[in-house]
Design a protein around this motif. Sequence first.
Motif, PDB file in Angstrom:
ATOM      1  N   VAL A   1       4.237  -3.955  -6.685  1.00 15.44           N
ATOM      2  CA  VAL A   1       4.659  -2.881  -5.786  1.00 15.44           C
ATOM      3  C   VAL A   1       3.442  -2.142  -5.272  1.00 15.44           C
ATOM      4  O   VAL A   1       2.460  -1.960  -6.005  1.00 15.44           O
ATOM      5  CB  VAL A   1       5.611  -1.907  -6.514  1.00 15.44           C
ATOM      6  CG1 VAL A   1       5.958  -0.722  -5.623  1.00 15.44           C
ATOM      7  CG2 VAL A   1       6.882  -2.627  -6.954  1.00 15.44           C
TER       8      VAL A   1
ATOM      9  N   THR B   1       2.166   1.438  -3.047  1.00 19.00           N
ATOM     10  CA  THR B   1       2.601   2.775  -2.633  1.00 19.00           C
ATOM     11  C   THR B   1       1.797   3.215  -1.424  1.00 19.00           C
ATOM     12  O   THR B   1       0.572   3.114  -1.406  1.00 19.00           O
ATOM     13  CB  THR B   1       2.408   3.782  -3.778  1.00 19.00           C
ATOM     14  OG1 THR B   1       3.149   3.342  -4.915  1.00 19.00           O
ATOM     15  CG2 THR B   1       2.903   5.157  -3.369  1.00 19.00           C
TER      16      THR B   1
ATOM     17  N   ALA C   1       7.295   3.610  -2.035  1.00 27.77           N
ATOM     18  CA  ALA C   1       6.929   2.453  -2.840  1.00 27.77           C
ATOM     19  C   ALA C   1       7.772   1.263  -2.420  1.00 27.77           C
ATOM     20  O   ALA C   1       9.006   1.345  -2.396  1.00 27.77           O
ATOM     21  CB  ALA C   1       7.125   2.748  -4.321  1.00 27.77           C
TER      22      ALA C   1
ATOM     23  N   PRO D   1       7.910  -3.384  -2.333  1.00 30.01           N
ATOM     24  CA  PRO D   1       7.330  -4.629  -2.830  1.00 30.01           C
ATOM     25  C   PRO D   1       6.182  -5.094  -1.952  1.00 30.01           C
ATOM     26  O   PRO D   1       6.215  -4.923  -0.734  1.00 30.01           O
ATOM     27  CB  PRO D   1       8.502  -5.613  -2.788  1.00 30.01           C
ATOM     28  CG  PRO D   1       9.733  -4.757  -2.807  1.00 30.01           C
ATOM     29  CD  PRO D   1       9.364  -3.516  -2.071  1.00 30.01           C
TER      30      PRO D   1
END
Length: 243
Positions: free
Chosen positions: A3, A5, A14, A16
């Motif tokens: 992930v 951010t 956030a 994937p």
Amino acid sequence: MSVCTLRINERDVAVPTGTTLLEAARQASIPIPTLCFLEGLSAVAACRLCLVEVSGADGHAEPRLLAACVTAAAEGMRVQTHTPRLQEIRRTVVELLFTEGNHVCAICVANGHCELQNMAVDVGMDHSRLPYRFPEQSVDLSHAQFGLDHNRCILCTRCVRVCDEVEGAHVWDVGWRGEHCQIISGLGEPWGAVEACTHCGKCVDVCPTGALFHKADTSEEKHSHPERLQTLVHARTHQEWSP
């Protein structure tokens, strides 16, 4: 699953890794305007309406203009979606689309149901600051059920991609260059003469303007089919389509 951010309009998001900025913004309920993008089809960044200002990635401190539909989100990105600079760019893009074609809304089959028309309202275009070119464009009525009016085409290539990626018929392509660039059927043949056409009407359904239309439609009678557009994702994944 990794992930990353990023910050969109001062809001931490956030997502994937591999998610595009457009997808990230939509997941966060942050609107970004588009015309050529359609979920379920490949992204081509043709209309440039989804341009956003991006900084903080790869050491770039100054904001760069990137197309959100084809730019992958990265850790530490800072994204602005509605700055005065972007608003001006989007209005200019819409003005160019109007002035480079012959969009006479009052007599168009998609009047009142047109994505370009709606976009003009969204970006605040009440008139064009650019001169109209009034190009000489043709209308192809050779197909038994549908018509193609090049005067209303904005070269979003949705028809090309849905025919290629979902129907698999490969009827449409982009021909010529520069100001002569236009959507062509077959190898420049009349649409009705292209044997590969399955008469499915997907290209008509995904057209954001009145460029592709049912012959039975008159002014203001073309309606979009949201349920068919939503089916694109399912169709592309499972190789199905509900005609």
